[in-house]
Design an enzyme around this catalytic site. Structure first.
Site, PDB file in Angstrom:
ATOM      1  N   GLN A  71       0.833  -1.205   0.000  1.00  0.00           N
ATOM      2  CA  GLN A  71       0.000   0.000   0.000  1.00  0.00           C
ATOM      3  C   GLN A  71       0.865   1.251   0.000  1.00  0.00           C
ATOM      4  O   GLN A  71       1.711   1.414   0.878  1.00  0.00           O
ATOM      5  CB  GLN A  71      -0.882  -0.004   1.256  1.00  0.00           C
ATOM      6  CG  GLN A  71      -1.770   1.229   1.398  1.00  0.00           C
ATOM      7  CD  GLN A  71      -2.565   1.205   2.700  1.00  0.00           C
ATOM      8  OE1 GLN A  71      -2.135   0.591   3.681  1.00  0.00           O
ATOM      9  NE2 GLN A  71      -3.700   1.883   2.716  1.00  0.00           N
ATOM     10  N   GLY A  72       0.636   2.146  -0.975  1.00  0.00           N
ATOM     11  CA  GLY A  72       1.401   3.392  -1.041  1.00  0.00           C
ATOM     12  C   GLY A  72       0.529   4.609  -0.739  1.00  0.00           C
ATOM     13  O   GLY A  72       0.161   5.382  -1.630  1.00  0.00           O
ATOM     14  N   SER A 103       0.666   6.457   2.921  1.00  0.00           N
ATOM     15  CA  SER A 103       1.347   7.381   3.820  1.00  0.00           C
ATOM     16  C   SER A 103       2.620   7.938   3.210  1.00  0.00           C
ATOM     17  O   SER A 103       3.302   7.267   2.423  1.00  0.00           O
ATOM     18  CB  SER A 103       1.724   6.663   5.117  1.00  0.00           C
ATOM     19  OG  SER A 103       0.583   6.207   5.776  1.00  0.00           O
ATOM     20  N   GLU A 118     -11.178  -1.064   5.562  1.00  0.00           N
ATOM     21  CA  GLU A 118     -10.043  -1.442   6.400  1.00  0.00           C
ATOM     22  C   GLU A 118     -10.477  -1.613   7.849  1.00  0.00           C
ATOM     23  O   GLU A 118      -9.952  -2.443   8.565  1.00  0.00           O
ATOM     24  CB  GLU A 118      -8.962  -0.357   6.292  1.00  0.00           C
ATOM     25  CG  GLU A 118      -7.647  -0.723   6.966  1.00  0.00           C
ATOM     26  CD  GLU A 118      -6.613   0.395   6.892  1.00  0.00           C
ATOM     27  OE1 GLU A 118      -6.901   1.443   6.287  1.00  0.00           O
ATOM     28  OE2 GLU A 118      -5.536   0.200   7.443  1.00  0.00           O
ATOM     29  N   SER A 131      -5.158   6.424  13.577  1.00  0.00           N
ATOM     30  CA  SER A 131      -4.790   6.271  14.982  1.00  0.00           C
ATOM     31  C   SER A 131      -6.038   6.331  15.864  1.00  0.00           C
ATOM     32  O   SER A 131      -7.083   6.841  15.448  1.00  0.00           O
ATOM     33  CB  SER A 131      -3.819   7.385  15.392  1.00  0.00           C
ATOM     34  OG  SER A 131      -4.518   8.607  15.479  1.00  0.00           O
ATOM     35  N   GLU A 190      -6.732   8.173  18.230  1.00  0.00           N
ATOM     36  CA  GLU A 190      -7.184   9.559  18.443  1.00  0.00           C
ATOM     37  C   GLU A 190      -7.973  10.052  17.233  1.00  0.00           C
ATOM     38  O   GLU A 190      -8.980  10.751  17.387  1.00  0.00           O
ATOM     39  CB  GLU A 190      -5.986  10.472  18.722  1.00  0.00           C
ATOM     40  CG  GLU A 190      -5.319  10.229  20.076  1.00  0.00           C
ATOM     41  CD  GLU A 190      -4.570   8.902  20.165  1.00  0.00           C
ATOM     42  OE1 GLU A 190      -4.100   8.382  19.124  1.00  0.00           O
ATOM     43  OE2 GLU A 190      -4.462   8.365  21.284  1.00  0.00           O
TER      44      GLU A 190
END
Lengths: 398, 382
Positions: free
Chosen positions: A126-127, A129, A244, A383, A385
């Site tokens: 997966q590209g 980030s 996901e 994340s 958060e």
């Protein structure tokens, strides 16, 4: 309201359980039980066993190899795999890019890629980030300039899990630098053998190598490898990210790991008695088990509410992510407590120079690395958060 | 696996929610609480009219044959309204013990009156020393001719002050913590030798300390075989724990809604305080705790009917532990987020907090049940 599985569902679970018990290679199962690192061949072998059975991609449309199972059956299948324990499917192909190709790809792309994804003839990574684009994914900078029948891609991706194994990478790239940040992004499929791609390993705190930096230096990508329309890539990425989160609770894995913690705690002596007989330790274990039972019921509520074919993400999936990751981490902490002083030696068993017997109990060495490694689960996939931000906005309207 | 409600269950939910929305706002509740009995006789009759007071009983006893799901629906609504009426004491505890241990004649004599709203029950079981041990009973039932004489003191008897009849646990043999040797006796609350001291509880409900001095009862007062009551007591308590879980979920959900509402409307520094991320995440922490509680509530509802005592015991310990923790999390954060108003008696939020904290202390708090679960080896694998 009927809160029990039907006899048909129980029979199905039995069928799946028997198949896995019969067909999961013992060496892979042992690695899974002991928490040792899997390599590419382990993932591929298991996926091909499932594919031969017709179970490689249960959630896909039947036309492309799906099983037509109900959401409950899919859940039971996943849980049985996790409890066996069998390797989780490598998500990048079957869970991520596969469904995107099915939903937004053209016929040629479907025919070319889907069967090879199901069998891991192509290993995907997966590209998304980038060094400057993490939780704020849409601020990505990797650029793709159109030049005739291809794009020229320049930039850098990071946290590329298993890039070292990958044949293909799916990338978000900026095709319109002038547009608002979400609107100038396209979704490209890139052959990792293309000249100009460099993969550099990133070693994580556990000493392992799962993630990488991936550099693109004038990489030529045929336009036919673009998914859907130019500059609509953000839409496809959002679809992918919502998929996901649905399997992210990892209930079956946590059940198996608690079982393992209890098993180890009943052989490891603390003074004259097994650690499991220490009341404070047992209460900690029970406390995680209670949270896991809540999580399992929450997962079932989400699954049962999902009508067949309707894969709309539930707001509860953010809660599944938060609690699922916290529980996974809590279990690695319990295991760390079981191994006690033998958490100390750094003794990786995949070190090619290692020819000594293990230091301390032979089950000890993966445990501290797993504790460190599992910090990732509350960071990746949005994340915890970020999940709270999503809930605050989408559910609470704050 | 289906979490949806049937048509009948949906109707039940709608009717109880509508009644409580119409008749049980915070002001009305305050009036009920300040009345002599501490709850509303009128609402009690309305519940009877809706069939709630006979919900778990058989049709031949004026009931509806409802199961744990129906109880869950009603209790969640009561939790949301912070209802004060003795439903748990009369229908679930007293009624539950009669339903599970009583003879046909006893059930026929009592349950239809309960279902009709004319008879109130209470379960006089806990004692000063017993804490959360259901088998710790000192109150004695001594043979007296064909009958028995009850001697001892019961404590924290929920709604024991208004009950017409008491189901009293008393020891016919064995010593203090023996699970064998406990009997159940149905006694008129005004029988000679009984003295009751009723009081308000911290959550605005009622309870009583009840002393038994030479209380004579006939042989026909015994529910089931005297000496063998422990399994039925435990079973009824398990059913009640499942029901309290639903009540707690109702209370938590309502408190969260109030809190989020407050965050949206309360302005400081020129903006709604809900725009502050640190408060948003606290509100999400509440929601996560509630969803955990709601999920384990379903598990409790499912396991309340489990016939195997050990499996059921583990499951309901898990339920009570999660409910206790979630209740404190939700109550504490909700109170914090509503600031000064959150700690005043005039604000409803604090009353939810109090009810949630008191539910944790009933039939074993979170730590008690975690320790019990740990001793039993943890949750059974499926």
């Amino acid at each position: 309201m009927d809160l029990r599985f039907t006899p048909e569902e129980i029979a199905f679970r039995e069928e799946v359980r028997t198949f896995i018990q019969t067909n999961l290679p013992e060496d892979i199962r042992r690695k899974m039980v002991e928490g040792r690192r899997l390599v590419k061949d382990d993932f591929v072998r298991w996926q091909r066993i499932l594919n031969k059975q017709g179970w490689a991609v249960p959630h896909w449309p039947q036309e492309w190899g799906g099983t037509g199972w109900t959401p409950i059956q899919q859940y039971l299948f996943l849980e049985e795999c996790q409890k066996a324990p069998a390797p989780d499917p490598v998500p990048f192909g079957t869970q991520m890019v596969g469904p995107v190709i099915i939903a937004f790809g053209n016929e040629a792309q479907k025919k070319r890629f889907l069967p090879r994804i199901a069998n891991i003839d192509d290993f995907w990574c997966q590209g998304f980030s980038e060094p400057g684009a993490g939780s704020d994914l849409a601020s990505l900078k990797t650029a793709a300039k159109r030049a005739g029948d291809h794009y020229v891609v320049n930039g850098q991706k990071t946290w590329t899990t298993y890039a070292q194994y990958a044949d293909w990478i799916f990338c978000l790239v900026r095709t319109d630098p002038a547009a608002k940040k979400q609107e100038g992004i396209s979704f490209l499929l890139i052959d990792m053998k293309t000249p100009g791609i460099t993969v550099r390993p990133i070693q994580t705190i556990d000493g392992g190598h799962e993630v990488n930096e991936t550099f693109f230096d004038d990489v030529k990508v045929p336009v036919e490898n673009r998914i859907g329309e130019e500059n609509k890539g953000w839409h496809y990425a959002k679809f992918l990210l919502s998929n996901e989160r649905t399997g992210i609770a990892r209930v079956g894995i946590s059940k198996e790991r608690i079982r393992r913690v209890k098993e180890l705690a009943s052989i490891e002596l603390d003074g004259d008695r097994p650690l499991i007989e220490d009341e404070r330790f047992r209460v900690k274990v029970a406390s995680v088990e209670v949270e896991l039972k809540s999580l399992e019921m929450l997962q079932l509520r989400v699954v049962a509410a999902r009508r067949k074919g309707d894969n709309k993400p539930d707001p509860a999936s953010s809660i599944l992510k938060i609690k699922g990751s916290e529980i996974q981490q809590a279990i690695t902490e319990l295991a760390l407590q079981v191994v006690g002083p033998y958490a100390l030696p750094y003794d990786p068993d995949d070190d090619p120079l290692r020819n000594e017997p293990p230091i301390g109990p032979d089950w000890a060495n993966p445990i501290a690395p797993a504790y460190f490694n599992m910090r990732k689960v509350s960071i990746y996939g949005g994340s915890n958060e970020i999940q709270k931000n999503i809930i605050a906005k989408a559910v609470l309207g704050l | 696996m289906d979490f949806g409600l049937s048509e009948e269950q949906r109707l039940l939910k709608d009717s109880i929610e509508r009644l409580l929305a119409d008749r049980y706002d915070f002001e009305a509740r305050k009036q009920f609480m300040q009345s002599a009995e501490g709850w509303s006789r009128e609402l009690w009759q309305q519940y009877a009219g809706l069939g709630l007071l006979g919900l778990p009983f058989e049709e031949k006893h004026g009931g509806f044959g409802g199961g744990p799901v129906e109880i869950m629906i009603v209790m969640e609504a009561f939790g949301r309204a912070l209802a004060l009426e003795p439903f748990v004491a009369t229908v679930l505890l007293g009624g539950g013990l009669l339903r599970r241990a009583g003879s046909d004649a006893q059930k026929a004599a009592v349950l239809p009156k309960v279902a009709g709203g004319d008879l109130l029950l209470a379960f006089a079981h806990a004692e000063r020393q017993s804490r959360y041990d259901l088998g710790d009973v000192l109150t004695a039932a001594k043979r007296d001719g064909a009958g028995y004489v009850l001697e001892g003191a019961k404590s924290l008897v929920l709604h024991g002050d208004s009950a017409h009849q008491l189901v009293v646990s008393a020891r016919v043999s064995g010593s203090r913590k023996d699970r064998e040797g406990i009997g159940l006796f149905l006694v008129d609350a005004k029988a000679e030798g009984i003295s009751r001291r009723g009081y308000r509880t911290n959550d605005g409900q009622r309870a009583a300390e009840i002393a038994f001095e030479g209380v004579k009862v006939g042989a026909d007062a015994a529910l089931g075989e005297p000496g063998r009551a422990f399994p039925v007591i435990e079973r009824v308590v398990h059913e009640t724990i499942a029901a309290l879980a639903a009540e707690a979920v109702g209370a938590m959900t309502a408190m969260h809604e109030m809190t989020v509402d407050y965050l949206r409307t309360r302005k400081q520094f020129g903006v709604p305080i809900g725009s502050f991320q640190v408060l948003q995440h606290k509100a999400v922490d509440m929601l996560v705790a509630i969803e955990q509680a709601r999920s384990i509530m379903f598990y409790g509802t499912m396991m309340a009917e489990e016939p195997d005592a050990e499996t059921r015991r583990k499951a309901l310990s898990a339920v009570k532990a999660q409910i206790g923790r979630s209740g404190h999390t939700v109550g504490q954060i909700g109170t914090q987020l509503t600031g000064g108003i959150g700690v005043t008696m005039e604000y409803k939020g604090g009353h939810y907090f109090k009810r949630l904290a008191m539910i944790d202390t009933m039939f074993g708090d979170a730590d008690h049940h975690l320790a019990a679960l740990a001793r039993m080896g943890g949750l059974a694998e499926t």
